[in-house]
Design a protein around this motif. Structure first.
Motif, PDB file in Angstrom:
ATOM      1  N   ASP A 427      31.464  -5.773  15.800  1.00 35.55           N
ATOM      2  CA  ASP A 427      29.921  -5.521  15.633  1.00 35.55           C
ATOM      3  C   ASP A 427      29.890  -4.799  14.045  1.00 35.55           C
ATOM      4  O   ASP A 427      30.548  -4.021  13.683  1.00 35.55           O
ATOM      5  N   ALA A 428      28.703  -5.243  13.441  1.00 35.89           N
ATOM      6  CA  ALA A 428      28.556  -4.809  12.151  1.00 35.89           C
ATOM      7  C   ALA A 428      27.327  -3.888  12.330  1.00 35.89           C
ATOM      8  O   ALA A 428      26.983  -3.401  11.107  1.00 35.89           O
ATOM      9  N   GLY A 429      26.727  -3.593  13.146  1.00 41.18           N
ATOM     10  CA  GLY A 429      25.556  -2.725  13.167  1.00 41.18           C
ATOM     11  C   GLY A 429      24.123  -3.260  13.521  1.00 41.18           C
ATOM     12  O   GLY A 429      24.373  -4.392  13.863  1.00 41.18           O
ATOM     13  N   ARG A 430      23.120  -2.674  13.332  1.00 38.00           N
ATOM     14  CA  ARG A 430      21.911  -2.891  13.581  1.00 38.00           C
ATOM     15  C   ARG A 430      21.051  -2.800  12.219  1.00 38.00           C
ATOM     16  O   ARG A 430      20.866  -1.870  11.460  1.00 38.00           O
ATOM     17  N   LEU A 431      20.385  -4.117  12.119  1.00 40.37           N
ATOM     18  CA  LEU A 431      19.390  -4.442  11.008  1.00 40.37           C
ATOM     19  C   LEU A 431      17.991  -4.072  11.177  1.00 40.37           C
ATOM     20  O   LEU A 431      17.322  -4.640  12.180  1.00 40.37           O
ATOM     21  N   VAL A 432      17.384  -3.402  10.624  1.00 43.73           N
ATOM     22  CA  VAL A 432      15.847  -3.050  10.775  1.00 43.73           C
ATOM     23  C   VAL A 432      15.159  -3.762   9.525  1.00 43.73           C
ATOM     24  O   VAL A 432      15.553  -3.712   8.385  1.00 43.73           O
ATOM     25  N   VAL A 433      14.401  -4.735   9.942  1.00 41.72           N
ATOM     26  CA  VAL A 433      13.591  -5.405   9.216  1.00 41.72           C
ATOM     27  C   VAL A 433      11.996  -5.101   9.341  1.00 41.72           C
ATOM     28  O   VAL A 433      11.520  -5.175  10.216  1.00 41.72           O
ATOM     29  N   GLU A 434      11.554  -4.311   8.329  1.00 48.27           N
ATOM     30  CA  GLU A 434       9.917  -4.073   8.337  1.00 48.27           C
ATOM     31  C   GLU A 434       8.955  -5.086   7.623  1.00 48.27           C
ATOM     32  O   GLU A 434       9.268  -5.740   6.959  1.00 48.27           O
ATOM     33  N   ARG A 435       7.861  -4.527   7.906  1.00 44.18           N
ATOM     34  CA  ARG A 435       6.706  -5.568   7.473  1.00 44.18           C
ATOM     35  C   ARG A 435       6.593  -5.241   6.085  1.00 44.18           C
ATOM     36  O   ARG A 435       6.490  -4.139   5.746  1.00 44.18           O
ATOM     37  N   PRO A 436       6.092  -6.000   5.173  1.00 44.42           N
ATOM     38  CA  PRO A 436       5.506  -5.607   3.714  1.00 44.42           C
ATOM     39  C   PRO A 436       4.083  -5.022   3.859  1.00 44.42           C
ATOM     40  O   PRO A 436       3.427  -5.007   4.528  1.00 44.42           O
ATOM     41  N   GLU A 437       3.695  -3.981   2.810  1.00 47.57           N
ATOM     42  CA  GLU A 437       2.889  -3.180   2.913  1.00 47.57           C
ATOM     43  C   GLU A 437       1.512  -4.153   2.407  1.00 47.57           C
ATOM     44  O   GLU A 437       1.706  -5.175   1.417  1.00 47.57           O
ATOM     45  N   THR A 438       0.122  -3.686   2.850  1.00 50.84           N
ATOM     46  CA  THR A 438      -0.894  -4.330   2.194  1.00 50.84           C
ATOM     47  C   THR A 438      -1.931  -3.532   1.875  1.00 50.84           C
ATOM     48  O   THR A 438      -1.977  -2.074   2.356  1.00 50.84           O
ATOM     49  N   ASN A 439      -3.108  -3.877   0.989  1.00 56.48           N
ATOM     50  CA  ASN A 439      -4.036  -2.837   0.401  1.00 56.48           C
ATOM     51  C   ASN A 439      -5.347  -3.312   0.875  1.00 56.48           C
ATOM     52  O   ASN A 439      -6.407  -2.829   0.116  1.00 56.48           O
ATOM     53  N   THR A 440      -5.714  -4.018   1.906  1.00 59.26           N
ATOM     54  CA  THR A 440      -7.010  -4.644   2.492  1.00 59.26           C
ATOM     55  C   THR A 440      -7.904  -3.413   2.656  1.00 59.26           C
ATOM     56  O   THR A 440      -9.025  -3.495   2.168  1.00 59.26           O
ATOM     57  N   GLY A 441      -7.569  -2.312   3.361  1.00 60.72           N
ATOM     58  CA  GLY A 441      -8.440  -1.392   3.676  1.00 60.72           C
ATOM     59  C   GLY A 441      -9.123  -0.561   2.224  1.00 60.72           C
ATOM     60  O   GLY A 441     -10.011  -0.329   2.463  1.00 60.72           O
ATOM     61  N   ARG A 442      -8.382  -0.270   1.279  1.00 58.23           N
ATOM     62  CA  ARG A 442      -8.654   0.512   0.043  1.00 58.23           C
ATOM     63  C   ARG A 442      -9.658  -0.330  -0.734  1.00 58.23           C
ATOM     64  O   ARG A 442     -10.518   0.184  -1.208  1.00 58.23           O
ATOM     65  N   ASP A 443      -9.594  -1.595  -0.839  1.00 56.82           N
ATOM     66  CA  ASP A 443     -10.298  -2.496  -1.567  1.00 56.82           C
ATOM     67  C   ASP A 443     -11.635  -2.640  -0.905  1.00 56.82           C
ATOM     68  O   ASP A 443     -12.921  -2.518  -1.778  1.00 56.82           O
ATOM     69  N   ALA A 444     -11.941  -2.501   0.278  1.00 57.90           N
ATOM     70  CA  ALA A 444     -13.151  -2.563   0.904  1.00 57.90           C
ATOM     71  C   ALA A 444     -14.070  -1.142   0.609  1.00 57.90           C
ATOM     72  O   ALA A 444     -15.008  -1.410   0.723  1.00 57.90           O
ATOM     73  N   GLU A 445     -13.196  -0.254   0.424  1.00 59.18           N
ATOM     74  CA  GLU A 445     -13.961   0.937   0.438  1.00 59.18           C
ATOM     75  C   GLU A 445     -14.380   1.356  -1.178  1.00 59.18           C
ATOM     76  O   GLU A 445     -15.056   2.271  -1.577  1.00 59.18           O
ATOM     77  N   GLY A 446     -13.680   0.590  -2.029  1.00 55.35           N
ATOM     78  CA  GLY A 446     -13.974   0.808  -3.678  1.00 55.35           C
ATOM     79  C   GLY A 446     -12.965   1.709  -4.054  1.00 55.35           C
ATOM     80  O   GLY A 446     -12.293   2.392  -3.154  1.00 55.35           O
ATOM     81  N   PRO A 447     -13.025   1.825  -5.387  1.00 51.96           N
ATOM     82  CA  PRO A 447     -12.019   2.930  -6.036  1.00 51.96           C
ATOM     83  C   PRO A 447     -12.464   4.173  -5.716  1.00 51.96           C
ATOM     84  O   PRO A 447     -13.525   4.409  -5.408  1.00 51.96           O
ATOM     85  N   PRO A 448     -11.535   5.074  -5.997  1.00 54.49           N
ATOM     86  CA  PRO A 448     -12.024   6.381  -6.009  1.00 54.49           C
ATOM     87  C   PRO A 448     -13.214   6.876  -6.850  1.00 54.49           C
ATOM     88  O   PRO A 448     -13.032   6.417  -7.871  1.00 54.49           O
TER      89      PRO A 448
END
Length: 508
Positions: A427-448
């Motif tokens: 047994d080598a252990g458990r590997l966690v694979v996460e999804r990559p991050e996305t910026n879709t929500g912030r672009d719709a609202e415009g910059p600060p």
């Protein structure tokens, strides 16, 4: 004073023909040959007396051909082993016990008394006064062609009535071989089945070794070859000894130790039916064809003994080699079940480690593993890397006994999730694979700060007009068609300008 008699009788085997008849009936009159004053050959009460005739000289002859008027057949089958039991009988009417045996130089002919060979003094059968023994004959036309005729000698050695033994040295004229002091007075070996031998020894000498021929008792087969038990040498406590030798399944006494790193090939069981054995030597032989078919080398063979409580490795010693066979022997302090086994490679993954326990989908991590050959034989094995039990990579490892190596695997799962990672059984252990991050929500609202989002920059190309900044906005190009109202007003305006220009020219 000891009394000895040598009984001589010529038994003529006539020309071998084709088919051996199976129907036998007693002769109409008793066939008798007085071989000596106390030993007589007779067919009285013999079950297969039809194979025996009386020659012109008055001796008994075995006749297996069409010349025998009592038989309705064509002779012996070629390439066959024919056994005729109880063809005639040897009767002894002396005052003391006698040992009787039959000698011959003819190939393919063997005489048996009560089913056991009696072709040597060591194999003699002992007859009490006024006792008879049934004699059969084996004719083997497989390995050699028996002669058309041959003489056989029936020998009798009478015991000294004062001592009950026949240890005195016979005269050279008697034709009786001297008793071998290293062998028992009587040794009988029978084969009730192809997978067993029954050994009977009388009057053994304590502390003296006795070698018994087991006629290549087959323990295991592979391909065109066999593993056989050829001989058994025993040192007894003296007196009579009875042994039963039989082939048995390798697991008949239980499985071999799990950590032995061997694979059982075959087994024999030896039981002391009578008497006791101080020590013994088992001599095996293995055909090279067997080793090739089974995939083992002779140096990897060994023997385990079960003493009734546990297994112990006795080991083997290679004592001879030929082009066809390898000869092995093992010593034992006693009898029981013996398993012939072959050492096998034991490649184990002793450890496995993950380079990183958490990655993003599309990234890679490394899995390393240590592999060791804990067996006593060289060998190869394919080691697999698995995620949730599914193999995703393999490596072929070839190691000598005691050798180790390190394997490295790259892992790059494309789907997010948690995976159980194993290399072989480790047994080598458990590997966690996460999804990559996305910026879709912030672009719709415009910059600060509510600023309008700037259009993406357009890289310059070789078609840009000279002097135009590389980051300048390109001119807006209208589509070829416009709105209908705007087009009509433009046409009307152009018309008015043209009319005014014409009027001005006419005035001038």
């Amino acid at each position: 004073m000891s009394r000895r008699r040598t009984a001589l009788v010529a038994l003529t085997l006539a020309t071998i023909a084709l088919a051996l008849p199976t129907v036998a009936a007693p002769l109409t009159e008793r066939a008798t040959d007085p071989a000596s004053a106390n030993v007589t050959l007779t067919t009285e009460n013999s079950a297969n007396a039809d194979y025996v005739t009386i020659t012109d000289t008055g001796t008994l002859a075995l006749d297996f051909t069409t010349s025998n008027p009592a038989l309705a057949g064509d002779g012996l089958n070629p390439e066959a082993r024919t056994y005729v039991a109880d063809a005639f009988r040897i009767h002894y009417d002396g005052d003391a016990a006698a040992t009787v045996w039959i000698t011959s130089d003819a190939a393919g002919i063997t005489f048996l008394a009560d089913g056991a060979p009696v072709d040597a003094h060591a194999d003699a059968v002992t007859l009490a006064p006024d006792e008879s023994v049934a004699v059969g004959v084996v004719v083997d036309t497989e390995g050699a062609e028996p002669p058309e005729s041959s003489e056989f000698t029936v020998r009798a050695q009478v015991a000294d009535p004062d001592t009950g033994t026949d240890t005195a040295t016979p005269s050279p004229e008697s034709g009786i071989a001297a008793t071998d002091p290293d062998e028992p007075a009587t040794t009988r070996i029978t084969s009730p089945t192809p997978t067993s031998r029954v050994l009977t020894l009388r009057d053994t000498t304590a502390g003296r070794s006795i070698t018994l021929d087991l006629d290549r008792l087959v323990v295991a087969r592979a391909g065109a070859g066999a593993l056989t038990l050829d001989e058994l040498s025993v040192v007894s406590d003296g007196g009579d000894l009875g042994l039963d030798v039989s082939v048995t399944p390798p697991d008949s006494a239980g499985a071999l130790p799990a950590d032995a790193g061997v694979r059982p090939l075959g087994a024999v069981r030896v039981v002391e039916r009578r008497g006791a054995v101080e020590r013994a030597t088992l001599r095996f032989a293995v055909d090279r064809a067997y080793l090739e078919a089974a995939g083992y080398a002779s140096e990897y063979l060994t023997v385990y003994r079960y003493d009734g409580h546990e297994w112990s490795e006795r080991g083997v010693e290679v004592v001879g080699r030929t082009d066809e066979r390898v000869f092995l022997e093992t010593e034992t302090p006693g009898f029981s079940t013996f398993v012939v086994a072959a050492a096998v490679p034991d490649l184990r993954v002793t450890s496995a480690d993950l380079g990183s326990e958490s990655i993003t989908a599309g990234e890679r991590t490394t899995v390393t593993a240590e592999v060791t050959n804990a067996g006593d034989a060289s060998g190869a094995r394919t080691i697999a890397l698995t995620l949730d039990g599914d193999p995703v990579a393999e490596r072929l490892v070839d190691l000598n006994p005691g050798e180790s190596t390190t394997l490295s695997f790259r892992v790059d799962p494309s789907d997010a999730g948690t995976y159980a990672v194993r290399v072989g059984s480790a047994d080598a252990g458990r590997l966690v694979v996460e999804r990559p991050e996305t910026n879709t929500g912030r672009d719709a609202e415009g910059p600060p700060g509510g600023a309008a989002a700037s259009p993406p920059a357009t890289p310059s190309t070789d078609d840009s007009p000279a002097g135009t900044p590389a980051d300048a906005e390109p001119p807006i190009v209208e589509p070829a068609g416009g709105a209908p109202t705007e087009t009509l007003w433009l046409v009307a305006l152009v018309g008015v300008v043209v009319v005014l220009a014409l009027v001005r020219r006419l005035r001038e």
